[in-house]
Scaffold this motif. Sequence first.
Motif, PDB file in Angstrom:
ATOM      1  N   ASP A  15     -32.967  17.558  52.160  1.00 52.05           N
ATOM      2  CA  ASP A  15     -31.925  16.557  51.951  1.00 52.05           C
ATOM      3  C   ASP A  15     -31.514  16.479  50.473  1.00 52.05           C
ATOM      4  O   ASP A  15     -30.335  16.371  50.153  1.00 52.05           O
ATOM      5  CB  ASP A  15     -32.409  15.189  52.445  1.00 52.05           C
ATOM      6  CG  ASP A  15     -31.310  14.419  53.174  1.00 52.05           C
ATOM      7  OD1 ASP A  15     -30.231  15.011  53.395  1.00 52.05           O
ATOM      8  OD2 ASP A  15     -31.522  13.250  53.519  1.00 52.05           O
ATOM      9  N   HIS A 207     -36.117   6.423  56.065  1.00 51.11           N
ATOM     10  CA  HIS A 207     -35.379   7.446  55.308  1.00 51.11           C
ATOM     11  C   HIS A 207     -34.093   6.787  54.835  1.00 51.11           C
ATOM     12  O   HIS A 207     -33.223   6.476  55.629  1.00 51.11           O
ATOM     13  CB  HIS A 207     -35.106   8.626  56.248  1.00 51.11           C
ATOM     14  CG  HIS A 207     -34.235   9.705  55.670  1.00 51.11           C
ATOM     15  ND1 HIS A 207     -34.727  10.949  55.330  1.00 51.11           N
ATOM     16  CD2 HIS A 207     -32.917   9.748  55.389  1.00 51.11           C
ATOM     17  CE1 HIS A 207     -33.728  11.704  54.859  1.00 51.11           C
ATOM     18  NE2 HIS A 207     -32.618  10.998  54.897  1.00 51.11           N
ATOM     19  N   HIS A 209     -30.720   6.360  52.105  1.00 47.83           N
ATOM     20  CA  HIS A 209     -29.788   6.870  51.100  1.00 47.83           C
ATOM     21  C   HIS A 209     -29.336   5.714  50.219  1.00 47.83           C
ATOM     22  O   HIS A 209     -29.386   4.551  50.624  1.00 47.83           O
ATOM     23  CB  HIS A 209     -28.595   7.548  51.786  1.00 47.83           C
ATOM     24  CG  HIS A 209     -28.941   8.898  52.336  1.00 47.83           C
ATOM     25  ND1 HIS A 209     -28.585  10.072  51.718  1.00 47.83           N
ATOM     26  CD2 HIS A 209     -29.667   9.248  53.422  1.00 47.83           C
ATOM     27  CE1 HIS A 209     -29.049  11.099  52.416  1.00 47.83           C
ATOM     28  NE2 HIS A 209     -29.711  10.625  53.465  1.00 47.83           N
ATOM     29  N   ASN A 243     -30.756  10.125  47.533  1.00 44.91           N
ATOM     30  CA  ASN A 243     -31.761   9.573  48.454  1.00 44.91           C
ATOM     31  C   ASN A 243     -32.650   8.600  47.690  1.00 44.91           C
ATOM     32  O   ASN A 243     -32.597   8.533  46.464  1.00 44.91           O
ATOM     33  CB  ASN A 243     -32.639  10.702  49.006  1.00 44.91           C
ATOM     34  CG  ASN A 243     -31.945  11.533  50.061  1.00 44.91           C
ATOM     35  OD1 ASN A 243     -30.847  12.044  49.836  1.00 44.91           O
ATOM     36  ND2 ASN A 243     -32.567  11.669  51.205  1.00 44.91           N
TER      37      ASN A 243
HETATM   38 ZN   LIG Z   1     -30.688  11.954  54.763  1.00 45.89          ZN
END
Ligand SMILES: [Zn+2]
Length: 525
Positions: A15, A207, A209, A243
């Motif tokens: 990512d 997870h 962002h 991220n």
């Molecule tokens: Zn992602």
Amino acid sequence: MADDRFHVYDTTLRDGAQQEGLNLTVVDKLAIARQLDGLGVGFIEGGWPGANPKDTEFFRRAQTELDLKHAQLAAFGATRRAGVKAADDPLVAALRESGAPVVTLVAKSHDRHVELALRTTLQENLAMIRDTVSHLRAEGQRVFLDAEHFFDGYKSNPAYALEVLRTAAEAGASVIALCDTNGGMLPDELAEVVHAAVGTSARIGIHCHDDTGCAVANTLAAVKAGATHVQGCANGYGERSGNANLFTVVANLQLKRGFDLVPREALADMTRIAHAITEVTNVTPNSHAPYVGVSAFAHKAGLHASAIKVDPNLYQHIDPAMVGNDMRMLVSDMAGRASVELKGRELGYELSPEISRTLVERVKEMESKGYTFEAADASFELLLRDTVAGERRRHFEVESWRVIIERTRGGELVSEATVKLHAKGERIVATGEGNGPVNALDKAVRLGLERLYPELSAVELIDFKVRILEGTHGTDAVTRVLITSSDDTAEWATVGVDENIIEASWQALEQAVTYGLLRAGHSAD
Ligand SMILES: [Zn+2]
């Protein structure tokens, strides 16, 4: 291997690599994985084998070239296509064959995404998850699930979003990471949704962002709500706003919340690791980054100065040494005699205390000018050898060099370099042409030396990185050049620094050739 109570899962290589302007080679990825393993993360997501040839190669080479002490590798991929069996899907096969002990499957959990992006039914999406997870489990891999767009999906259709989690858990997924894929969440609302998802029988991960500037805060809120698996990227790399910064997440959880995530000595090495990774990515480090930024513990003199002298803790939230930072430190400073001695031993030298001291001084002085030895092992070894010998030893001496860049009538740019060298008692004049000035210099040097040192024909320049370093203390900006070279069996990196980019390149090139000759068994005296 890391214990399984709480997962620190890094996704820099997958990512994080989506960041605009970031372009990682397989060698870069291997180097970053080593640094992350040094920090003690539990999982390193290496990429998407099968979908991306570079990532397939990464997993292949990782099996022989990575000797991971803490981390397990995870291969990322999607659930099978609609209407085929997981066992027959070639992309699922690539995950199976990656050699990674963990597979992280991305799956849709937002009803509208299933219908509009995947163009299949909600039931078929569940079947795809069930089939792919149980197939990979049966083949002996551990399976994690990334529930894509989970938070938006939960807003749209909470029953279906939770059904996705249940389906994956029942099929044998041991972690389900809830993804704020669009990065639009705020901590309070995110925590409520995580709370609703905890208890679906699999471990819940998070997870995030950073589109709202809350990726780290959201991650901490999710942990408070019951998540026991955090995902993030080194230095907060990632597309758009990035991220969740894994370093900030780890430091916050460990130092502020009492989690025992990485070894204390590794946390105390985090600033160095963060900077070493920027050398590989060639992204200028953020000096204001929490915990690891050069300015993170820097104070302007004046009002505070005398009080800081009395008790530095009055003006800082933690002792910077806990994360390997300092109230003022040089970028990627190898500092300390101990680390230089350690590095020397790694290269096969027992250094006396005086030599170590001299070497530390030289490293510090050169790093203050912009050199970095973190990413240039070969330059460090040459510096070490010269320090031990008490003089600069080379196989060849340079009388002069010259580069001409010509724009031809046809509009083509041609570079021509001439070098004048002395080697084995001869004066050598050689000319090389190339598509750029460094390429031309490289060709000229080899052409000049190859007759005396035929092994040079195996040495190749494989990577070239340029970084403009802002001037400090009233000096002008300088250019740092990192060159990676290889022969048949190894790769090595060298560094040059100057206000002039060609001179900086020349320094790195000259060391690259010298090191290549040492590797070929030619001593330099
Ligand atoms: Zn992602």
